[in-house]
Design a protein around this motif. Structure first.
Motif, short mmCIF file in Angstrom:
data_model
loop_
_atom_site.label_atom_id
_atom_site.label_comp_id
_atom_site.label_asym_id
_atom_site.label_seq_id
_atom_site.Cartn_x
_atom_site.Cartn_y
_atom_site.Cartn_z
N GLY A 1 0.82 -1.19 0.00
CA GLY A 1 0.00 0.00 0.00
C GLY A 1 0.86 1.24 0.00
O GLY A 1 2.07 1.19 0.26
N LEU A 2 0.25 2.35 -0.29
CA LEU A 2 0.96 3.63 -0.24
C LEU A 2 0.85 4.27 1.15
O LEU A 2 1.83 4.78 1.70
CB LEU A 2 0.39 4.59 -1.29
N ASN A 3 -0.32 4.19 1.72
CA ASN A 3 -0.62 4.88 2.98
C ASN A 3 -0.45 3.95 4.18
O ASN A 3 -0.40 2.73 4.04
CB ASN A 3 -2.06 5.40 2.93
N PRO A 4 -0.37 4.52 5.40
CA PRO A 4 -0.34 3.67 6.60
C PRO A 4 -1.52 2.71 6.61
O PRO A 4 -2.65 3.09 6.26
CB PRO A 4 -0.43 4.69 7.74
N HIS A 5 -1.27 1.46 6.98
CA HIS A 5 -2.30 0.42 7.04
C HIS A 5 -2.97 0.21 5.68
O HIS A 5 -4.12 -0.22 5.61
CB HIS A 5 -3.37 0.75 8.08
N ALA A 6 -2.23 0.53 4.59
CA ALA A 6 -2.79 0.43 3.23
C ALA A 6 -4.09 1.23 3.11
O ALA A 6 -5.04 0.84 2.42
CB ALA A 6 -2.99 -1.02 2.83
N GLY A 7 -4.13 2.36 3.79
CA GLY A 7 -5.27 3.27 3.68
C GLY A 7 -6.40 3.02 4.65
O GLY A 7 -7.26 3.88 4.84
N GLU A 8 -6.45 1.84 5.27
CA GLU A 8 -7.51 1.49 6.24
C GLU A 8 -8.89 1.80 5.66
O GLU A 8 -9.70 2.55 6.21
CB GLU A 8 -7.30 2.26 7.55
N ASN A 9 -9.13 1.20 4.44
CA ASN A 9 -10.44 1.38 3.77
C ASN A 9 -10.80 2.85 3.54
O ASN A 9 -11.95 3.25 3.67
CB ASN A 9 -11.55 0.69 4.57
N GLY A 10 -9.79 3.64 3.20
CA GLY A 10 -10.03 5.03 2.85
C GLY A 10 -9.90 6.01 3.99
O GLY A 10 -9.94 7.23 3.76
N ILE A 11 -9.71 5.54 5.21
CA ILE A 11 -9.59 6.46 6.35
C ILE A 11 -8.30 7.27 6.25
O ILE A 11 -8.28 8.47 6.55
CB ILE A 11 -9.63 5.67 7.69
N PHE A 12 -7.21 6.62 5.82
CA PHE A 12 -5.90 7.29 5.77
C PHE A 12 -5.47 7.64 4.35
O PHE A 12 -4.31 7.96 4.11
CB PHE A 12 -4.83 6.40 6.41
N GLY A 13 -6.36 7.57 3.41
CA GLY A 13 -6.01 7.89 2.03
C GLY A 13 -6.81 7.05 1.05
O GLY A 13 -7.23 5.93 1.37
N LYS A 14 -7.02 7.59 -0.14
CA LYS A 14 -7.90 6.95 -1.12
C LYS A 14 -7.14 6.23 -2.24
O LYS A 14 -7.77 5.61 -3.10
CB LYS A 14 -8.81 8.01 -1.75
N GLU A 15 -5.80 6.32 -2.26
CA GLU A 15 -5.04 5.77 -3.39
C GLU A 15 -5.22 4.26 -3.53
O GLU A 15 -5.27 3.73 -4.64
CB GLU A 15 -3.56 6.12 -3.25
N GLU A 16 -5.29 3.57 -2.41
CA GLU A 16 -5.47 2.11 -2.48
C GLU A 16 -6.80 1.75 -3.15
O GLU A 16 -6.87 0.84 -3.98
CB GLU A 16 -5.43 1.50 -1.07
N ILE A 17 -7.86 2.49 -2.81
CA ILE A 17 -9.18 2.21 -3.37
C ILE A 17 -9.27 2.63 -4.84
O ILE A 17 -9.79 1.90 -5.68
CB ILE A 17 -10.27 2.94 -2.55
N GLY A 18 -8.71 3.80 -5.15
CA GLY A 18 -8.89 4.37 -6.48
C GLY A 18 -7.91 3.90 -7.53
O GLY A 18 -8.23 3.87 -8.72
N GLU A 19 -6.68 3.51 -7.11
CA GLU A 19 -5.64 3.20 -8.09
C GLU A 19 -5.00 1.82 -7.89
O GLU A 19 -4.86 1.05 -8.84
CB GLU A 19 -4.54 4.28 -8.05
N ILE A 20 -4.62 1.50 -6.64
CA ILE A 20 -3.82 0.29 -6.42
C ILE A 20 -4.66 -0.98 -6.54
O ILE A 20 -4.29 -1.92 -7.25
CB ILE A 20 -3.10 0.37 -5.05
N THR A 21 -5.78 -1.03 -5.84
CA THR A 21 -6.64 -2.22 -5.91
C THR A 21 -7.14 -2.50 -7.32
O THR A 21 -7.11 -3.65 -7.78
CB THR A 21 -7.81 -2.11 -4.92
N PRO A 22 -7.61 -1.49 -8.06
CA PRO A 22 -8.03 -1.76 -9.45
C PRO A 22 -6.89 -2.33 -10.31
O PRO A 22 -7.14 -3.20 -11.16
CB PRO A 22 -8.47 -0.38 -9.96
N ALA A 23 -5.66 -1.87 -10.08
CA ALA A 23 -4.52 -2.41 -10.83
C ALA A 23 -4.31 -3.88 -10.51
O ALA A 23 -4.05 -4.71 -11.40
CB ALA A 23 -3.26 -1.61 -10.51
N ILE A 24 -4.42 -4.22 -9.23
CA ILE A 24 -4.25 -5.61 -8.82
C ILE A 24 -5.32 -6.50 -9.44
O ILE A 24 -5.04 -7.61 -9.90
CB ILE A 24 -4.28 -5.70 -7.27
#
Length: 318
Positions: free
Chosen positions: A201-224
């Motif tokens: 992930g990019l953010n702490p805790h891989a974003g914690e479902n958007g609490i600490f950042g949206k990059e995992e939801i918007g960019e990283i997970t779709p790529a995976i």
């Protein structure tokens, strides 16, 4: 046949190269060195080695049972000082890399191993590249490439490398897909049947479902998810404070890091002396030591050749 660029002559590149060839003399008839011949002769005498050198201009000049050396620029020991950043050092380092790429594109050699260059010296000489990875990308006109760090303990590949952190965190789905594919293809080339790839992930805790950042939801997970649909064995995003430990313990073969230090810190902690830097995705196979020019110890005969030896061996496998 492979080439070894000696890097910045003011650093430890020529020293670790000769030490590597002393330890593995069978490489001598497989390689050419690119850099300052006079400096190699100095180290040969200082270390009481018994190497014989042969200066070449083309591959037709190659001789067996001696070290063949191509000088892209003629420099003398009186022109520079060991351990000091200089414009000439940057010029010599760049032209060695440029020449090695030209040798490879002509099919004179199969791969390139690079000793370290100094970015300040490179810029002083007027070559405004961030490092080897960008030089190879530019001169081979490659659009899809990435930096992969390799060690026995841990392997990681980077979505971004030499850029300001505030730029690096602007991760994009297409780039992450590209890097996952490069990781998968590279490991398959060296014998991994179904590489297990973890994406940090990019953010702490891989974003914690958007609490600490949206990059995992918007960019990283779709790529995976795209890569999973291509039957790539990829998992994530995984919290960056645990993913490297899990890979180190054997759960994954490689980690996709989002930015330079995220991947470099754990790998250098575990394998500073023997880590290898590979530029993947190029038409040219390039491996490198994963350390710097070490100007502070240049010429003192204490630099370790472990990373250079590993870079040569991985380059031969690739």
């Amino acid at each position: 046949m492979f080439g070894i660029t000696l890097g910045d002559p003011c650093g430890i590149g020529p020293e670790i190269t000769l030490k590597s060839l002393k330890l593995r003399p069978e490489y001598i008839n497989e390689c050419i060195l690119l850099g300052c011949l006079e400096l190699l002769e100095k180290y040969n005498a200082d270390f009481a080695y018994d190497f014989k050198f042969n200066k070449i201009n083309t591959m037709e000049d190659i001789k067996e049972d001696c070290i063949n050396v191509y000088e892209p620029i003629k420099i003398s020991l009186k022109d520079f000082e060991l351990g000091k950043v200089s414009k000439l050092g940057g010029e010599c380092a760049f032209l060695s890399v440029k020449s090695a790429i030209e040798f490879t594109l002509r099919k004179d050699i199969d791969s390139v191993v690079t000793a370290p260059l100094n970015k300040e010296a490179l810029h002083m000489a007027g070559y405004n590249f961030a490092g080897h990875t960008e030089i190879f990308g530019e001169l081979t006109k490659s659009n899809s490439y990435a930096m992969l760090l390799w060690s026995k303990q841990l392997k990681c590949i980077h979505a971004t490398t030499h850029t300001a952190l505030r730029n690096a965190v602007n991760v994009k789905k297409d780039r992450i897909v590209e890097v996952i594919k490069l990781a998968n293809d590279t490991l398959k080339k060296v014998g991994y049947v179904n590489p297990a790839i973890a994406v940090a992930g990019l953010n702490p805790h891989a974003g914690e479902n958007g609490i600490f950042g949206k990059e995992e939801i918007g960019e990283i997970t779709p790529a995976i998810e795209i890569c999973k649909s291509l039957n790539i064995n990829v998992t994530g995003p995984i919290a960056p404070d645990t993913v490297f430990l899990r890979a180190y313990k054997g759960a994954f073969d490689i980690v996709v890091a989002m930015y330079h230090d995220q991947g470099h810190i754990p790998l250098k902690l575990l394998a500073f002396d023997e880590g290898v830097n590979i530029t993947v995705g190029l038409d040219v196979i390039r491996t490198s030591v994963d350390h710097g020019t070490a100007f502070d110890i240049a010429g003192k005969n204490i630099a370790k050749p472990d990373s250079m030896l590993e870079a040569i061996e991985i380059g031969r496998k690739l």
